[in-house]
Design a protein around this motif. Structure first.
Motif, short mmCIF file in Angstrom:
data_model
loop_
_atom_site.label_atom_id
_atom_site.label_comp_id
_atom_site.label_asym_id
_atom_site.label_seq_id
_atom_site.Cartn_x
_atom_site.Cartn_y
_atom_site.Cartn_z
N ALA A 42 68.18 -1.78 -4.00
CA ALA A 42 69.38 -1.74 -4.84
C ALA A 42 69.01 -1.45 -6.29
CB ALA A 42 70.13 -3.07 -4.73
N HIS A 46 70.27 1.86 -8.20
CA HIS A 46 71.02 1.69 -9.45
C HIS A 46 70.49 2.62 -10.53
CE1 HIS A 46 73.30 -0.40 -12.57
NE2 HIS A 46 72.19 -0.47 -13.29
N ARG A 92 66.58 -12.92 3.11
CA ARG A 92 67.54 -13.97 3.47
C ARG A 92 66.82 -15.19 4.04
NH1 ARG A 92 72.28 -10.21 6.27
NH2 ARG A 92 73.10 -9.34 4.32
N ASP A 146 77.03 -17.05 4.14
CA ASP A 146 77.53 -16.39 2.95
C ASP A 146 76.79 -16.85 1.69
OD1 ASP A 146 79.36 -14.95 4.40
OD2 ASP A 146 81.02 -16.35 4.05
N LYS A 149 73.60 -14.84 1.32
CA LYS A 149 73.92 -13.45 0.99
C LYS A 149 74.35 -13.33 -0.47
CE LYS A 149 75.34 -12.36 5.71
NZ LYS A 149 76.47 -11.98 6.60
N GLN A 150 75.14 -14.30 -0.92
CA GLN A 150 75.60 -14.29 -2.31
C GLN A 150 74.44 -14.50 -3.28
OE1 GLN A 150 78.33 -13.34 -3.76
NE2 GLN A 150 77.50 -13.88 -5.78
N LEU A 152 71.36 -13.55 -2.87
CA LEU A 152 70.60 -12.31 -2.96
C LEU A 152 71.33 -11.31 -3.85
CD1 LEU A 152 68.21 -10.58 -2.20
CD2 LEU A 152 69.39 -9.94 -0.07
N ARG A 153 72.64 -11.20 -3.68
CA ARG A 153 73.42 -10.30 -4.55
C ARG A 153 73.34 -10.74 -6.00
NH1 ARG A 153 77.14 -10.22 -0.06
NH2 ARG A 153 78.25 -12.00 -0.99
N ALA A 154 73.48 -12.05 -6.23
CA ALA A 154 73.48 -12.57 -7.59
C ALA A 154 72.12 -12.37 -8.25
CB ALA A 154 73.85 -14.06 -7.59
N THR A 156 69.92 -10.03 -7.57
CA THR A 156 69.74 -8.60 -7.83
C THR A 156 70.59 -8.16 -9.01
OG1 THR A 156 69.30 -8.26 -5.46
CG2 THR A 156 69.78 -6.32 -6.77
N ASP A 157 71.83 -8.65 -9.07
CA ASP A 157 72.69 -8.33 -10.21
C ASP A 157 72.10 -8.88 -11.51
OD1 ASP A 157 74.48 -7.07 -8.54
OD2 ASP A 157 75.90 -8.75 -8.47
#
Length: 211
Positions: A42, A46, A92, A146, A149-150, A152-154, A156-157
């Motif tokens: 990601a 980006h 994960r 969830d 998963k959240q 990992l997204r957080a 990376t963001d």
């Protein structure tokens, strides 16, 4: 004591080498580390970066280079049976054994060894189950849930917002240090080198000669 965020993805051999070299490189300094798994793909996407695997000659060079680095540094490293591979399952799994998006060094070390020692398939189901068994005493979440998963997204963001474009990367005081060879520079910063007062911001002000 300085607080360091260490961003890593288990698919990166340089992150494995950095994890092994960091204690030696920063020996004697006062610091605390957050180990935060991120999705390297990601970060590359980006920044419209194909990564080493997207350029055949660079891919071959990278594998030769990291294998030599492991040899020269005395760090055990064998390329896994397939590379690159999809690291989502491992990311994960690791985050399921951490809290608030952070994992401890034992979890980071265990997952990295799973990938980079032995030359086996990183996503082999039987081996993944063995890894779960090894880490079972530190499990806090369902790896398919969830919350993981959240996280990992957080992570990376958060890395993207900090200016991280690849791994391994360390963030401290808003400064991002990228790559295995940045460890001496990171040490210098933690030691209070005055070079960073002027040269760090000045480097970002150089005008681009490309239209």
């Amino acid at each position: 004591m300085k607080h360091i965020r260490f961003y890593l993805d288990f698919v990166s051999p340089y992150a494995w080498l950095a994890l092994q070299q960091m204690p030696k490189a920063l020996q004697g300094l006062s610091y605390h580390v957050e180990y935060r798994p991120v999705l390297l793909g990601a970060l590359l996407q980006h920044n419209s970066n194909p990564g080493p695997a997207g350029i055949p000659a660079k891919r071959a060079w990278t594998y030769r280079h990291v294998s030599w680095l492991g040899h020269s540094l005395g760090v055990e490293l064998q390329m896994p049976a397939q590379h690159p591979f999809k690291p989502i399952a491992l990311l994960r799994l690791a985050l399921a054994h951490g809290r608030d998006g952070c994992i401890n060094r034992f979890v980071a070390q265990s997952v990295m060894q799973h990938v980079w020692v032995g030359g086996q398939d990183a996503n082999d189901p039987q081996r993944l189950q063995q890894l779960r068994t090894l880490l079972q005493d530190q499990k806090y979440h369902d790896e398919g849930g969830d919350e993981v998963k959240q996280c990992l997204r957080a992570n990376t963001d958060q890395a993207q917002q900090a200016g991280v474009f690849g791994v391994p990367a360390w963030e401290v005081d808003g400064h991002v240090f990228w790559g295995l060879d940045a460890l001496p520079m990171l040490r210098s910063y933690l030691q209070g080198d005055s070079w960073f007062d002027g040269h760090w911001p000045a480097a970002a002000e150089v005008k681009s000669g490309l239209s």
